[in-house]
Write an enzyme that holds these catalytic residues in place. Structure first.
Site, PDB file in Angstrom:
ATOM      1  N   HIS A 186      -5.390  82.857 -28.537  1.00 35.80           N
ATOM      2  CA  HIS A 186      -4.384  81.495 -28.145  1.00 35.80           C
ATOM      3  C   HIS A 186      -3.317  81.151 -29.375  1.00 35.80           C
ATOM      4  O   HIS A 186      -3.398  79.786 -29.504  1.00 35.80           O
ATOM      5  CB  HIS A 186      -5.263  80.504 -27.664  1.00 35.80           C
ATOM      6  N   HIS A 221     -11.739  71.289 -31.475  1.00 34.74           N
ATOM      7  CA  HIS A 221     -11.201  72.841 -31.186  1.00 34.74           C
ATOM      8  C   HIS A 221     -12.472  73.446 -30.377  1.00 34.74           C
ATOM      9  O   HIS A 221     -12.572  73.014 -29.255  1.00 34.74           O
ATOM     10  CB  HIS A 221     -11.184  73.315 -32.583  1.00 34.74           C
ATOM     11  N   LYS A 254     -12.698  59.580 -26.781  1.00 33.15           N
ATOM     12  CA  LYS A 254     -12.091  60.760 -26.292  1.00 33.15           C
ATOM     13  C   LYS A 254     -13.002  61.376 -25.295  1.00 33.15           C
ATOM     14  O   LYS A 254     -14.292  61.556 -25.556  1.00 33.15           O
ATOM     15  CB  LYS A 254     -11.812  61.586 -27.252  1.00 33.15           C
ATOM     16  N   ILE A 255     -12.763  61.983 -24.292  1.00 29.21           N
ATOM     17  CA  ILE A 255     -13.327  62.620 -23.370  1.00 29.21           C
ATOM     18  C   ILE A 255     -13.312  64.105 -23.742  1.00 29.21           C
ATOM     19  O   ILE A 255     -12.196  64.783 -23.428  1.00 29.21           O
ATOM     20  CB  ILE A 255     -12.945  62.514 -21.989  1.00 29.21           C
ATOM     21  N   MET A 256     -14.326  64.689 -24.224  1.00 27.09           N
ATOM     22  CA  MET A 256     -14.462  66.124 -24.496  1.00 27.09           C
ATOM     23  C   MET A 256     -13.831  67.184 -23.231  1.00 27.09           C
ATOM     24  O   MET A 256     -14.575  67.034 -22.376  1.00 27.09           O
ATOM     25  CB  MET A 256     -15.680  66.641 -25.375  1.00 27.09           C
ATOM     26  N   GLY A 257     -13.166  67.920 -23.590  1.00 26.84           N
ATOM     27  CA  GLY A 257     -12.782  69.031 -22.549  1.00 26.84           C
ATOM     28  C   GLY A 257     -11.680  68.960 -21.886  1.00 26.84           C
ATOM     29  O   GLY A 257     -11.003  69.206 -20.644  1.00 26.84           O
ATOM     30  N   PHE A 258     -11.034  67.585 -22.366  1.00 20.07           N
ATOM     31  CA  PHE A 258      -9.623  67.049 -21.758  1.00 20.07           C
ATOM     32  C   PHE A 258      -8.501  66.895 -22.630  1.00 20.07           C
ATOM     33  O   PHE A 258      -8.734  66.758 -23.918  1.00 20.07           O
ATOM     34  CB  PHE A 258      -9.815  65.589 -21.096  1.00 20.07           C
ATOM     35  N   HIS A 260      -4.611  68.535 -24.349  1.00 21.59           N
ATOM     36  CA  HIS A 260      -4.301  69.876 -25.079  1.00 21.59           C
ATOM     37  C   HIS A 260      -3.136  69.253 -25.997  1.00 21.59           C
ATOM     38  O   HIS A 260      -2.348  68.802 -25.685  1.00 21.59           O
ATOM     39  CB  HIS A 260      -4.173  70.803 -24.299  1.00 21.59           C
ATOM     40  N   ASP A 311     -12.233  74.306 -22.128  1.00 24.88           N
ATOM     41  CA  ASP A 311     -13.673  73.969 -22.597  1.00 24.88           C
ATOM     42  C   ASP A 311     -14.363  73.203 -21.490  1.00 24.88           C
ATOM     43  O   ASP A 311     -15.694  73.387 -21.399  1.00 24.88           O
ATOM     44  CB  ASP A 311     -13.538  73.118 -23.860  1.00 24.88           C
ATOM     45  N   ARG A 336     -13.283  84.686 -29.730  1.00 23.91           N
ATOM     46  CA  ARG A 336     -12.000  84.576 -30.482  1.00 23.91           C
ATOM     47  C   ARG A 336     -11.965  85.603 -31.686  1.00 23.91           C
ATOM     48  O   ARG A 336     -10.884  85.509 -32.069  1.00 23.91           O
ATOM     49  CB  ARG A 336     -12.092  83.125 -31.018  1.00 23.91           C
ATOM     50  N   ARG A 355       2.471  78.688 -47.315  1.00 24.68           N
ATOM     51  CA  ARG A 355       2.470  77.357 -48.389  1.00 24.68           C
ATOM     52  C   ARG A 355       3.437  76.458 -48.043  1.00 24.68           C
ATOM     53  O   ARG A 355       4.563  76.570 -48.753  1.00 24.68           O
ATOM     54  CB  ARG A 355       2.463  78.189 -49.842  1.00 24.68           C
TER      55      ARG A 355
HETATM   56  C1  COA Z   1      -7.010  68.318 -27.924  1.00 22.08           C
HETATM   57  C2  COA Z   1      -6.317  67.391 -28.456  1.00 22.08           C
HETATM   58  C3  COA Z   1      -7.122  67.202 -30.080  1.00 22.08           C
HETATM   59  C4  COA Z   1      -4.970  67.225 -28.595  1.00 22.08           C
HETATM   60  O1  COA Z   1      -4.593  66.459 -29.189  1.00 22.08           O
HETATM   61  P1  COA Z   1      -3.105  65.754 -29.572  1.00 22.08           P
HETATM   62  O2  COA Z   1      -2.020  66.666 -29.006  1.00 22.08           O
HETATM   63  O3  COA Z   1      -2.999  65.425 -30.959  1.00 22.08           O
HETATM   64  O4  COA Z   1      -3.065  64.537 -28.553  1.00 22.08           O
HETATM   65  P2  COA Z   1      -3.194  62.813 -29.039  1.00 22.08           P
HETATM   66  O5  COA Z   1      -4.498  62.954 -29.553  1.00 22.08           O
HETATM   67  O6  COA Z   1      -2.137  62.563 -29.610  1.00 22.08           O
HETATM   68  O7  COA Z   1      -3.376  62.548 -27.551  1.00 22.08           O
HETATM   69  C5  COA Z   1      -2.268  61.789 -26.671  1.00 22.08           C
HETATM   70  C6  COA Z   1      -2.886  60.644 -26.013  1.00 22.08           C
HETATM   71  O8  COA Z   1      -3.803  61.230 -25.013  1.00 22.08           O
HETATM   72  C7  COA Z   1      -5.120  60.498 -25.341  1.00 22.08           C
HETATM   73  N1  COA Z   1      -5.973  61.594 -25.264  1.00 22.08           N
HETATM   74  C8  COA Z   1      -5.771  62.731 -25.582  1.00 22.08           C
HETATM   75  N2  COA Z   1      -6.992  63.647 -25.200  1.00 22.08           N
HETATM   76  C9  COA Z   1      -7.924  62.880 -24.787  1.00 22.08           C
HETATM   77  C10 COA Z   1      -9.250  62.810 -24.298  1.00 22.08           C
HETATM   78  N3  COA Z   1      -9.685  63.832 -24.319  1.00 22.08           N
HETATM   79  N4  COA Z   1      -9.725  61.952 -23.707  1.00 22.08           N
HETATM   80  C11 COA Z   1      -9.109  60.466 -23.896  1.00 22.08           C
HETATM   81  N5  COA Z   1      -7.781  60.349 -24.140  1.00 22.08           N
HETATM   82  C12 COA Z   1      -7.123  61.549 -24.846  1.00 22.08           C
HETATM   83  C13 COA Z   1      -5.044  60.136 -26.871  1.00 22.08           C
HETATM   84  O9  COA Z   1      -6.067  59.048 -27.113  1.00 22.08           O
HETATM   85  C14 COA Z   1      -3.461  59.732 -26.717  1.00 22.08           C
HETATM   86  O10 COA Z   1      -3.493  58.392 -26.158  1.00 22.08           O
HETATM   87  P3  COA Z   1      -2.549  57.235 -27.191  1.00 22.08           P
HETATM   88  O11 COA Z   1      -1.183  57.859 -26.881  1.00 22.08           O
HETATM   89  O12 COA Z   1      -2.773  55.975 -26.246  1.00 22.08           O
HETATM   90  O13 COA Z   1      -3.107  57.112 -28.450  1.00 22.08           O
HETATM   91  C15 COA Z   1      -6.928  66.031 -27.710  1.00 22.08           C
HETATM   92  O14 COA Z   1      -6.518  66.247 -26.653  1.00 22.08           O
HETATM   93  C16 COA Z   1      -8.453  66.100 -27.885  1.00 22.08           C
HETATM   94  O15 COA Z   1      -9.069  65.349 -28.496  1.00 22.08           O
HETATM   95  N6  COA Z   1      -9.115  66.365 -26.657  1.00 22.08           N
HETATM   96  C17 COA Z   1     -10.603  66.458 -26.739  1.00 22.08           C
HETATM   97  C18 COA Z   1     -11.099  67.503 -27.419  1.00 22.08           C
HETATM   98  C19 COA Z   1     -11.082  68.926 -26.604  1.00 22.08           C
HETATM   99  O16 COA Z   1     -11.306  68.884 -25.582  1.00 22.08           O
HETATM  100  N7  COA Z   1     -10.450  69.738 -27.471  1.00 22.08           N
HETATM  101  C20 COA Z   1     -10.476  71.134 -26.979  1.00 22.08           C
HETATM  102  C21 COA Z   1      -8.956  71.572 -27.056  1.00 22.08           C
HETATM  103  S1  COA Z   1      -8.744  73.091 -26.250  1.00 22.08           S
END
Ligand code: COA
Length: 374
Positions: A186, A221, A254-258, A260, A311, A336, A355
């Site tokens: 990825h 991640h 945060k809801i895990m699995g949502f 990106h 995920d 991976r 760097r």
């Molecule tokens: C994957 C992830 C880290 C991406 O992060 P990012 O690009 O930095 O996105 P952000 O955290 O800035 O999210 C943007 C907005 O959506 C919200 N959001 C993003 N993912 C969310 C989630 N899983 N549940 C609830 N809210 C979420 C954030 O709180 C933020 O809201 P705000 O603007 O009101 O503060 C993030 O979506 C996340 O933490 N997801 C859950 C963990 C996960 O499933 N990881 C696997 C990735 S493949």
């Protein structure tokens, strides 16, 4: 080209070149060396995808057979590594077991003139399932399992056989095989970038993979699938899930699995794994977990405009494959490792030390007070 928008966390920053995979210009798709993830998940085995990533071409039938035999011959663990695995605590996080196993193997079979990068990549891909399940069974029942499992020629087949001690069905092997394909590569995700940073210092292969495992472990991640499963298990009906998720969103949890970093309009891998999860749920006669998962998906989309990532439904699929939740993230490592290895080879082929620079936000230069003056 100047970067646009919020670039904290290196979001939107181009940090190098790769010919391995891309999410496309719009960030809507995923291809490995130009082949669509949909075609690969449906038509290629994990071994074919690993070959494609490591050697740059899809194998012919003869090359594939030879490659599968090679991986099979690399499954056995050195006695010293078995001892290390036996000494680790039964309570260890299994991702840490693989991280330690990788590092330990690097001391026993170091990279050098007689062992090149491709040889180590193949050795690690072939032996990670062995390490994980050797440790698992030794600490669960005191059994020292044979890891070669010759009658189970693919990684998916070997993993399920070693886990259960009996031959898996062809549906289960196919589902796990497709999940491994979906997780293989990825682009510049956090763990892959970690591997590239490490080898850019001319460090060794094992150090890079060990670092990659460390980066993958976090819940933002690779750890998200376990978080998703623990969330799903809290609810016994879709209505309960709806109320629970609403409460979590109100508390800004945060809801895990949502969500990106790259796919803001849906992860192209998610519908593929969802369809597999659905088949596995139907086979298991499930009327609870899959409907709960779908209700959560509907809620996140309507309330937050968030789509499931790979995920979320991987967790559902793995659950119906009978894989314990704490082995979900190690499975991600097993898959991976192929993408990491390909990136290490690519980084080395055209290396420059990675760097970057930082924006300094600390105090302006100031006088230094001697110890007695503070
Ligand atoms: C994957 C992830 C880290 C991406 O992060 P990012 O690009 O930095 O996105 P952000 O955290 O800035 O999210 C943007 C907005 O959506 C919200 N959001 C993003 N993912 C969310 C989630 N899983 N549940 C609830 N809210 C979420 C954030 O709180 C933020 O809201 P705000 O603007 O009101 O503060 C993030 O979506 C996340 O933490 N997801 C859950 C963990 C996960 O499933 N990881 C696997 C990735 S493949």
């Amino acid at each position: 080209m100047p970067q646009q928008g919020n670039t904290s966390g290196l979001a939107g920053i181009t940090a190098g070149e790769t010919a391995l995979s891309t999410v496309g210009k719009e960030g809507l798709d995923l291809t490995y060396r130009g082949y669509s993830i949909r075609d690969l998940a449906e038509g290629a085995s994990f071994e074919e995808v690993v070959y494609l990533l490591l050697y740059g071409i899809l194998p012919s039938r003869t090359e594939l057979d030879r490659y599968k035999n090679l991986l099979l011959s690399l499954r056995d663990l050195p006695a010293a590594l078995k001892t290390v695995l036996e000494q680790l605590p039964p309570t260890a996080n299994p991702v840490d077991v693989l991280r330690t196993g990788c590092s330990a193997l690097g001391t026993m079979e170091p990279e050098g003139e007689d062992r090149d990068a491709h040889a180590i990549a193949n050795r690690l891909i072939a032996s990670f399932p062995s390490m994980l399940l050797y440790w698992f069974h030794f600490h669960r029942s005191g059994k020292r399992i044979e890891t070669r499992a010759e009658a189970h020629p693919t990684v998916a087949d070997q993993f399920l056989f070693l886990l259960r001690g009996e031959a898996p069905s062809s549906l289960h092997v196919r589902a796990l095989d497709a999940a491994l394909v979906l997780h293989a590569e990825h682009e510049f995700n956090a763990s892959t970038f970690t591997c590239r940073v490490i080898v850019s210092t001319l460090s060794d292969f094992y150090s890079a993979i060990t670092g990659g495992i460390g980066a993958l472990r976090g819940p933002l991640h690779g750890g998200a699938d376990e978080g998703a499963m623990r969330l799903l298990e809290r609810f016994s009906t879709p209505e309960e899930a709806e109320a629970g998720i609403r409460g979590m969103l109100e508390k800004k949890e945060k809801i895990m699995g949502f969500g990106h970093r790259v796919y803001k309009k849906g992860d192209p891998r998610a519908p593929i794994i969802k369809s597999l999860a659905k088949q596995l749920a139907a086979e298991a006669g499930d009327r609870t977990l899959f409907p709960i998962a779908e209700r959560i998906e509907e809620m996140l989309l309507s309330e937050k405009g968030l789509y499931p990532n790979l995920d979320f439904y991987s967790a559902v699929a793995y659950h119906f494959l009978g894989i314990p939740t704490f082995l979900f993230t190690p499975l991600f490592v097993i898959s991976r490792a192929s993408g990491w290895a390909a990136h290490i080879l690519e980084q080395r082929a055209n290396n420059r030390l990675i760097r970057p620079i930082a924006t300094y936000i600390g105090p302006a230069p100031r006088p230094f007070p001697k110890l007695d003056e503070r």
